[in-house]
Structures are given as structure tokens and as C-alpha cells.
Design a protein around this motif. Structure first.
Motif, PDB file in Angstrom:
ATOM      1  N   ASN A 257     -45.348  39.946  29.106  1.00 42.61           N
ATOM      2  CA  ASN A 257     -44.088  40.165  30.071  1.00 42.61           C
ATOM      3  C   ASN A 257     -43.044  41.490  30.802  1.00 42.61           C
ATOM      4  OD1 ASN A 257     -42.615  37.698  31.417  1.00 42.61           O
ATOM      5  ND2 ASN A 257     -40.673  37.905  30.406  1.00 42.61           N
TER       6      ASN A 257
ATOM      7  N   LYS B  97     -43.398  40.687  13.545  1.00 42.64           N
ATOM      8  CA  LYS B  97     -43.466  40.035  14.534  1.00 42.64           C
ATOM      9  C   LYS B  97     -44.880  40.111  14.762  1.00 42.64           C
ATOM     10  CE  LYS B  97     -39.367  37.535  12.640  1.00 42.64           C
ATOM     11  NZ  LYS B  97     -38.728  36.575  13.108  1.00 42.64           N
ATOM     12  N   TYR B  98     -45.835  40.927  15.144  1.00 40.22           N
ATOM     13  CA  TYR B  98     -46.946  41.824  16.297  1.00 40.22           C
ATOM     14  C   TYR B  98     -47.521  40.600  17.399  1.00 40.22           C
ATOM     15  CZ  TYR B  98     -46.618  44.892  12.595  1.00 40.22           C
ATOM     16  OH  TYR B  98     -46.545  45.841  11.905  1.00 40.22           O
ATOM     17  N   TYR B  99     -47.403  39.507  17.054  1.00 41.42           N
ATOM     18  CA  TYR B  99     -47.759  38.222  18.711  1.00 41.42           C
ATOM     19  C   TYR B  99     -46.799  38.809  19.317  1.00 41.42           C
ATOM     20  CZ  TYR B  99     -52.141  37.156  16.252  1.00 41.42           C
ATOM     21  OH  TYR B  99     -53.479  37.164  15.227  1.00 41.42           O
ATOM     22  N   HIS B 100     -45.380  38.169  18.950  1.00 37.84           N
ATOM     23  CA  HIS B 100     -44.574  38.216  19.548  1.00 37.84           C
ATOM     24  C   HIS B 100     -44.578  39.281  20.754  1.00 37.84           C
ATOM     25  CE1 HIS B 100     -43.185  34.402  18.272  1.00 37.84           C
ATOM     26  NE2 HIS B 100     -42.926  34.725  16.920  1.00 37.84           N
TER      27      HIS B 100
ATOM     28  N   GLU C  36     -35.403  44.080  22.652  1.00 39.42           N
ATOM     29  CA  GLU C  36     -36.138  42.694  21.698  1.00 39.42           C
ATOM     30  C   GLU C  36     -37.584  42.507  20.914  1.00 39.42           C
ATOM     31  OE1 GLU C  36     -37.050  38.423  22.218  1.00 39.42           O
ATOM     32  OE2 GLU C  36     -36.818  39.169  23.496  1.00 39.42           O
TER      33      GLU C  36
ATOM     34  N   THR D  34     -35.237  42.920  27.059  1.00 40.48           N
ATOM     35  CA  THR D  34     -36.341  42.810  26.793  1.00 40.48           C
ATOM     36  C   THR D  34     -37.660  44.187  25.729  1.00 40.48           C
ATOM     37  OG1 THR D  34     -36.269  41.100  28.911  1.00 40.48           O
ATOM     38  CG2 THR D  34     -38.385  42.158  27.525  1.00 40.48           C
TER      39      THR D  34
ATOM     40  N   LYS E 203     -46.659  39.323  23.076  1.00 37.08           N
ATOM     41  CA  LYS E 203     -45.818  38.567  24.522  1.00 37.08           C
ATOM     42  C   LYS E 203     -45.273  39.152  25.053  1.00 37.08           C
ATOM     43  CE  LYS E 203     -47.756  33.863  22.451  1.00 37.08           C
ATOM     44  NZ  LYS E 203     -47.217  32.848  21.646  1.00 37.08           N
ATOM     45  N   ILE E 204     -44.521  40.003  24.400  1.00 39.61           N
ATOM     46  CA  ILE E 204     -42.895  40.822  25.177  1.00 39.61           C
ATOM     47  C   ILE E 204     -43.801  41.758  26.247  1.00 39.61           C
ATOM     48  CG2 ILE E 204     -41.075  42.316  25.377  1.00 39.61           C
ATOM     49  CD1 ILE E 204     -40.478  40.346  22.418  1.00 39.61           C
TER      50      ILE E 204
ATOM     51  N   GLN F 121     -39.545  43.202  17.496  1.00 33.19           N
ATOM     52  CA  GLN F 121     -40.108  42.735  16.956  1.00 33.19           C
ATOM     53  C   GLN F 121     -41.284  43.474  16.008  1.00 33.19           C
ATOM     54  OE1 GLN F 121     -40.725  38.852  17.569  1.00 33.19           O
ATOM     55  NE2 GLN F 121     -38.396  38.942  18.127  1.00 33.19           N
TER      56      GLN F 121
END
Length: 291
Positions: A61, A51-54, A42, A39, A57-58, A46
């Protein structure tokens, strides 16, 4: 089988069971740690791909789902400290993109002003043609009325102001608890951009219209951008902040023009040019609710 042998056998089975449970727990812990590492990898990918929104979220999480699983181990303490670094990395990435966006907007401010002034000049010619249709009647029609009439015949022009980098940066800084800091830095950045284009007292000393015209283009583009910011971002860019900049602009324009009035009266061509540009500029800013 004797009682002692049965007891020893039972004790051996219990020990094997404890060993099995320990192995199972170790496997689950290693699996959780492995998932965390994947994670984290990942997340890094990102951020690298912007891909800052993703990535956000990571990160959330990791905090909510994975950290509780390993918090009692040394790896959990390492992960907890790593999350702080990951937050910093995410903010650095999104803030960097915001700074590039601000620089691009600073460069495109002039073009936005040119488009707005050209559009308003076109509308002014339409207003004149309306008045010319009734030559015997002196017109006292407010520009506000003309704006309303034009709504039926002309679509509002879109100046291509891309707001996504701003909203993305605002959202992520807010989620990470840095909204106040982000707002403070953003206001300082915009103040710096304004200082670069504000009216200068010697702007008409050469008695050519070029520098004055270019300055009005810059100001028109800047305040159109400010209007877009405070109307599209709730409680972020306060209208009072923008009004303060606008009041400063009117004061600077007065300081620029007041000493030049007598000279302008002796140069009708320059006077007409200055008056025409100021009239167009005023109509544009009134359209965007500046007093």
C-alpha cells in the motif's frame, strides 16, 4: 473606484488565492506525510507481532498509494529509501521464524519416524494375521495390495507437520523478489539436517540395535517431511532434489550393511532385528512413493 485601485485590488485577491492554494497544498502534503508515518508505524507493529501477511499488504500500500503522493518532495525520497529497509526488516522477521520452524522440525523428525514405524509395524501384524487365517495357502500378496486393503479399515495418520511458517516465508520472499535466494538457502538447510542423520559406516560396530534403529526413525521422519514439502509446494522443492537424497541414503545403507553381512549371519537375534526394521522402513518409504 479608479482603474488603478481596481487593478491593485484584483492583484491582491489573486495573490491571496495563490497563498490559499499553497496553504491548501501544504496541508494536503503534511496530511499525506502524517498518514505515511502512521502507516510506517503500523507496519513496524505488525512485524513485531509476527503478522507478516498484514505487514506485506501495508508495504504494498505504501508503494502503490502513498509514495506517488509525496515522491516529488524530499520526504518522498526518504520514504523510498525507507521502503527498502522495511522490506529487509520483513524478510528478516519471516526468515527468522522459518529458521526456528526448521529447528523444531529437525527435533521432531525422530518422533515422526517413531510414529510412522509403529504404525507400519501394527499394519504388518495385521497382514500376518490375514495370512494366518489361511494356513494351508502360501501368501504372495504384495504390500501394495495390503496398503489398498488397509485404506478401508484405517485412516491415514496425520503426523502434525505444521507447514504455515514455510508457506508464509515462501510467499513473502516471492512477493519481494527473493524466491530463488530463499529456495537456495532452504535446500542447503535441509541438506545440513540430512547430513546430521545420514547412515554412518560404524553404526553397527557395537553390535547393538539401538543406534541403527534410531537412525531409521530419523530417516523415516526426514523423508516423510520431504514428501510433504514437494507435494504441497508447486515447483519449489523438486522431486529430483529429494530423489537425489534418497539415492544417497540407499548407497549409505549398503555401505553400512554390506561389510556386516557375515557377522549378522552369526547373530540371529541381531539379524532378525535389522531385517525387521529394514522391512518396516522400506514399506513406509514405498508408501510415500520412494523407490
Amino acid at each position: 473606484m479608479s482603474g488603478k485601485a481596481l487593478y491593485d485590488k484584483r492583484a491582491e485577491l489573486l495573490e491571496l488565492r495563490r497563498t490559499y492554494l499553497n496553504v491548501e497544498m501544504a496541508i494536503q502534503t503534511i496530511k499525506a506525510c502524517s498518514e505515511v508515518m502512521e502507516t510506517v508505524q503500523e507496519f513496524t507493529e505488525q512485524v513485531t507481532d509476527k503478522k507478516y501477511y498484514h505487514a506485506l499488504k501495508i508495504l504494498e500500500n505504501l508503494k502503490m498509494h502513498y509514495l506517488p503522493k509525496v515522491k516529488d518532495y524530499g520526504f518522498g525520497k526518504l520514504l523510498e529509501s525507507s521502503i527498502i529497509d522495511m522490506e529487509s526488516k520483513l524478510r528478516e522477521g519471516v526468515n527468522s521464524d522459518k529458521n526456528k520452524w526448521l529447528q523444531e522440525m529437525n527435533h521432531s523428525t525422530h518422533e515422526i519416524g517413531v510414529m510412522a514405524m509403529r504404525r507400519m509395524e501394527k499394519r504388518q501384524r495385521v497382514w500376518v494375521s490375514r495370512g494366518g487365517a489361511v494356513p494351508d495357502v502360501q501368501r504372495h500378496v504384495s504390500p501394495v495390495v495390503d496398503f489398498v486393503l488397509d485404506e478401508e479399515s484405517e485412516d491415514q495418520e496425520y503426523y502434525g507437520i505444521e507447514m504455515r511458517p514455510f508457506f508464509q516465508c515462501l510467499h513473502i520472499n516471492t512477493k519481494l523478489g527473493h524466491q530463488a535466494e530463499f529456495r537456495r538457502e532452504f535446500i542447503n538447510d535441509r541438506q545440513g539436517q540430512y547430513d546430521n542423520i545420514r547412515p554412518k559406516p560404524d553404526m553397527l560396530d557395537s553390535w547393538t540395535i539401538g543406534p541403527f534403529e534410531s537412525m531409521l526413525y530419523d530417516l523415516a521422519g526426514f523423508f516423510i517431511m520431504e514428501h510433504r514439502l514437494y507435494t504441497s509446494s508447486q515447483d519449489f522443492r523438486a522431486k529430483s532434489d529429494v530423489d537425489a537424497l534418497w539415492e544417497q541414503t540407499t548407497e549409505d545403507l549398503l555401505k553400512l550393511l554390506a561389510p556386516k553381512v557375515q557377522h549378522l549371519r552369526r547373530d540371529e537375534r541381531l539379524q532378525r532385528s535389522v531385517y525387521g526394521l529394514l522391512e518396516t522402513f522400506t514399506y513406509i518409504l514405498e508408501e510415500y512413493a520412494y523407490d
